[in-house]
Design a protein around this motif. Sequence first.
Motif, PDB file in Angstrom:
ATOM      1  N   SER A  20       0.733  -1.270  -0.073  1.00 14.09           N
ATOM      2  CA  SER A  20       0.212  -0.073   0.095  1.00 14.09           C
ATOM      3  C   SER A  20       0.729   1.321   0.041  1.00 14.09           C
ATOM      4  CB  SER A  20      -0.985   0.122   1.217  1.00 14.09           C
ATOM      5  OG  SER A  20      -0.137  -0.050   2.354  1.00 14.09           O
ATOM      6  N   VAL A  21       2.172   1.264   0.096  1.00 10.01           N
ATOM      7  CA  VAL A  21       2.980   2.497   0.247  1.00 10.01           C
ATOM      8  C   VAL A  21       3.789   2.603  -0.818  1.00 10.01           C
ATOM      9  CG1 VAL A  21       2.735   2.690   2.821  1.00 10.01           C
ATOM     10  CG2 VAL A  21       4.622   1.434   1.750  1.00 10.01           C
ATOM     11  N   GLY A  22       3.917   1.830  -1.960  1.00  7.31           N
ATOM     12  CA  GLY A  22       4.715   1.892  -3.040  1.00  7.31           C
ATOM     13  C   GLY A  22       4.092   2.422  -4.161  1.00  7.31           C
ATOM     14  N   GLY A  23       4.741   2.351  -5.226  1.00  4.27           N
ATOM     15  CA  GLY A  23       4.196   2.898  -6.622  1.00  4.27           C
ATOM     16  C   GLY A  23       3.897   1.575  -7.385  1.00  4.27           C
ATOM     17  N   THR A  24       4.786   1.265  -8.340  1.00  7.03           N
ATOM     18  CA  THR A  24       4.625   0.082  -9.330  1.00  7.03           C
ATOM     19  C   THR A  24       5.556  -1.012  -8.665  1.00  7.03           C
ATOM     20  OG1 THR A  24       4.563   1.638 -11.134  1.00  7.03           O
ATOM     21  CG2 THR A  24       5.017  -0.623 -11.665  1.00  7.03           C
ATOM     22  N   ASN A  25       4.562  -1.884  -8.026  1.00  2.14           N
ATOM     23  CA  ASN A  25       5.333  -2.861  -7.387  1.00  2.14           C
ATOM     24  C   ASN A  25       5.968  -3.869  -8.222  1.00  2.14           C
ATOM     25  OD1 ASN A  25       5.351  -5.734  -5.770  1.00  2.14           O
ATOM     26  ND2 ASN A  25       5.736  -3.839  -4.297  1.00  2.14           N
ATOM     27  N   PRO A  26       7.182  -4.386  -8.164  1.00  3.85           N
ATOM     28  CA  PRO A  26       7.510  -5.337  -8.835  1.00  3.85           C
ATOM     29  C   PRO A  26       7.182  -6.706  -8.959  1.00  3.85           C
ATOM     30  CG  PRO A  26       9.556  -4.216  -8.089  1.00  3.85           C
ATOM     31  CD  PRO A  26       8.288  -3.731  -7.349  1.00  3.85           C
ATOM     32  N   SER A  27       6.714  -7.063  -7.790  1.00  4.37           N
ATOM     33  CA  SER A  27       5.956  -8.629  -7.158  1.00  4.37           C
ATOM     34  C   SER A  27       4.606  -8.558  -8.034  1.00  4.37           C
ATOM     35  CB  SER A  27       5.765  -8.711  -5.714  1.00  4.37           C
ATOM     36  OG  SER A  27       5.110 -10.060  -5.290  1.00  4.37           O
ATOM     37  N   LEU A  28       3.755  -7.343  -7.974  1.00  7.93           N
ATOM     38  CA  LEU A  28       2.502  -7.312  -8.494  1.00  7.93           C
ATOM     39  C   LEU A  28       2.776  -7.407 -10.177  1.00  7.93           C
ATOM     40  CD1 LEU A  28      -0.444  -6.923  -8.520  1.00  7.93           C
ATOM     41  CD2 LEU A  28      -0.027  -4.482  -8.338  1.00  7.93           C
ATOM     42  N   LEU A  29       3.755  -6.719 -10.783  1.00  6.06           N
ATOM     43  CA  LEU A  29       4.117  -6.792 -12.279  1.00  6.06           C
ATOM     44  C   LEU A  29       4.194  -8.266 -12.470  1.00  6.06           C
ATOM     45  CD1 LEU A  29       6.068  -3.622 -12.567  1.00  6.06           C
ATOM     46  CD2 LEU A  29       3.831  -4.020 -13.011  1.00  6.06           C
ATOM     47  N   GLU A  30       5.105  -9.023 -11.653  1.00 10.79           N
ATOM     48  CA  GLU A  30       5.668 -10.369 -12.025  1.00 10.79           C
ATOM     49  C   GLU A  30       4.227 -11.215 -11.912  1.00 10.79           C
ATOM     50  OE1 GLU A  30       8.632 -11.123  -9.311  1.00 10.79           O
ATOM     51  OE2 GLU A  30      10.037  -9.556 -10.448  1.00 10.79           O
ATOM     52  N   ALA A  31       3.475 -10.968 -11.116  1.00 10.94           N
ATOM     53  CA  ALA A  31       2.265 -11.632 -10.874  1.00 10.94           C
ATOM     54  C   ALA A  31       1.380 -11.673 -12.202  1.00 10.94           C
ATOM     55  CB  ALA A  31       1.321 -11.474  -9.743  1.00 10.94           C
ATOM     56  N   LEU A  32       1.064 -10.316 -12.601  1.00  5.65           N
ATOM     57  CA  LEU A  32       0.527 -10.040 -13.884  1.00  5.65           C
ATOM     58  C   LEU A  32       1.149 -10.806 -15.095  1.00  5.65           C
ATOM     59  CD1 LEU A  32      -0.556  -6.357 -13.432  1.00  5.65           C
ATOM     60  CD2 LEU A  32      -2.214  -8.172 -13.473  1.00  5.65           C
ATOM     61  N   GLY A  33       2.303 -10.589 -15.159  1.00  9.53           N
ATOM     62  CA  GLY A  33       3.112 -11.290 -16.048  1.00  9.53           C
ATOM     63  C   GLY A  33       2.584 -12.816 -16.343  1.00  9.53           C
ATOM     64  N   CYS A  34       2.640 -13.556 -15.060  1.00 15.27           N
ATOM     65  CA  CYS A  34       2.255 -14.890 -15.261  1.00 15.27           C
ATOM     66  C   CYS A  34       0.575 -15.003 -15.509  1.00 15.27           C
ATOM     67  CB  CYS A  34       2.394 -15.397 -13.821  1.00 15.27           C
ATOM     68  SG  CYS A  34       4.346 -15.533 -13.350  1.00 15.27           S
ATOM     69  N   GLY A  35      -0.025 -14.130 -15.537  1.00 15.30           N
ATOM     70  CA  GLY A  35      -1.405 -14.216 -15.936  1.00 15.30           C
ATOM     71  C   GLY A  35      -2.195 -14.479 -14.781  1.00 15.30           C
ATOM     72  N   SER A  36      -1.899 -14.328 -13.585  1.00 12.95           N
ATOM     73  CA  SER A  36      -2.541 -14.443 -12.381  1.00 12.95           C
ATOM     74  C   SER A  36      -3.599 -13.697 -12.043  1.00 12.95           C
ATOM     75  CB  SER A  36      -1.336 -14.191 -11.094  1.00 12.95           C
ATOM     76  OG  SER A  36      -0.389 -15.104 -11.185  1.00 12.95           O
ATOM     77  N   LEU A  37      -4.568 -14.236 -11.670  1.00 14.03           N
ATOM     78  CA  LEU A  37      -5.607 -13.617 -10.838  1.00 14.03           C
ATOM     79  C   LEU A  37      -5.259 -12.539  -9.699  1.00 14.03           C
ATOM     80  CD1 LEU A  37      -8.937 -16.027 -11.121  1.00 14.03           C
ATOM     81  CD2 LEU A  37      -8.372 -14.189 -12.674  1.00 14.03           C
ATOM     82  N   ILE A  38      -5.609 -11.457  -9.625  1.00 13.84           N
ATOM     83  CA  ILE A  38      -5.085 -10.558  -8.693  1.00 13.84           C
ATOM     84  C   ILE A  38      -6.285 -10.260  -7.826  1.00 13.84           C
ATOM     85  CG2 ILE A  38      -3.729  -8.478  -8.038  1.00 13.84           C
ATOM     86  CD1 ILE A  38      -2.290 -10.461  -9.562  1.00 13.84           C
ATOM     87  N   ILE A  39      -5.923 -10.326  -6.387  1.00 15.42           N
ATOM     88  CA  ILE A  39      -6.864  -9.814  -5.246  1.00 15.42           C
ATOM     89  C   ILE A  39      -5.971  -8.796  -4.542  1.00 15.42           C
ATOM     90  CG2 ILE A  39      -8.253 -10.285  -3.343  1.00 15.42           C
ATOM     91  CD1 ILE A  39      -8.500 -13.034  -4.380  1.00 15.42           C
ATOM     92  N   ALA A  40      -6.008  -7.561  -4.766  1.00 14.41           N
ATOM     93  CA  ALA A  40      -5.252  -6.381  -4.334  1.00 14.41           C
ATOM     94  C   ALA A  40      -5.740  -5.463  -3.363  1.00 14.41           C
ATOM     95  CB  ALA A  40      -4.649  -5.674  -5.539  1.00 14.41           C
TER      96      ALA A  40
END
Length: 395
Positions: A274-294
């Motif tokens: 919640s206190v970052g900008g573009t989070n690398p871990s979130l990007l990597e999950a999207l790149g894997c095609g993951s469903l995201i609950i953020a």
Amino acid sequence: MRLAILGTRGIPARYGGFETFAEELALRLVARGTEVTVYCEANGTDQPREYRGIRLVHIPATACGPLTTVLFDLRCLWHARNSYDVVYMLGYGAAPFCLIPQVWGTDVWLNVDGIEWARGKWNSAAKLYFKMMEWLSTWVPDRIIADADGIRAHLESRHRLSSPCSVIPYGAPVAVVPPDASLLRKWNLEPGGYYLVVARIEPENHVREIIEGYRAHETQIPLVVVGNHMVTTDYARKLRPLAGSRVRLVGGVYDREELRALRYHARACFHGHSVGGTNPSLLEALGCGSLIIAHDNIFNREVVGDIGFYFSSSSTIPALLKGVESLTAPEKAALAGKARARIREKYDWGAIAEQYLDLIEMHCGERRGDVLLSGAIPAEKKAGISAGLGRRNLT
């Protein structure tokens, strides 16, 4: 053009987001003809001078508690003061010392990363220090680089920006070939048979809220939490008793292929940062095609958009899990495709490197303009050129 990247523990990347960013960016800039040097922590053993065309400089990091990183950055800034055209500092913990290269005529770019003072792990004195560093980061460097529009909006809402601010995000790869599912056997997991959290065990990452919300939902699909839960903090100590047959705290996972397999094969990935900008871990999950609950905040919505599910508190998670579990196979495949497409369109490493190359070309143009202005040019013509090329007028 000679560029130095400071503020990381070094490359090849073995640690976190900044290291991965430095490696991915440097490799692409070198391939396009930029001379790039990355400053690394000296570990006393393996200290190569070059990595895939990138120059490496190793600087000792003396252990001084919370000041270790600041003193390391200070040493790096001093070493890099007069050897490069641009020094690119990642993080603002040593913002005032960015003046050092400027004294020697070297431009400094500063990546502010996230809102460091908002992290729960810091005491009042540390929070005050980081608030001061954030303020200094808005006028000391020659250019501010934010990794998200939300970060630039945050800076503009709190400070008067004296330095120009460019928004360039981090990048991530897209998983074209499914990772080896046999890697999941290490944790007795099956593809699609678990929910996943990958995060540092810290309050601002909402790991406790995720676990509590998950436990309120009646499901036998386990929740796997990747992160060092044995850190000696009150938050981690209170989190450990929540583990059980449904909630599995598996510790840190640092192997890239294992992490990619965990993300790719998860039923869904939680992201509580919640206190970052573009989070690398979130990007990597999207790149894997993951469903995201953020977690529902401007940074996560900027990255995920309308292809994710959002929670504001633990009480909203059970309904989201019901929604995820009710998705049909075609619906899940469509969301996975949109997630990968979002990375290709907005967070492709090649496109991000091109944005930095544009900044480098702009910098070189400014330098040429400075040379012209220093020559025998009539005063009225100097004024015209200055208005067109002035560093502070370019964004």
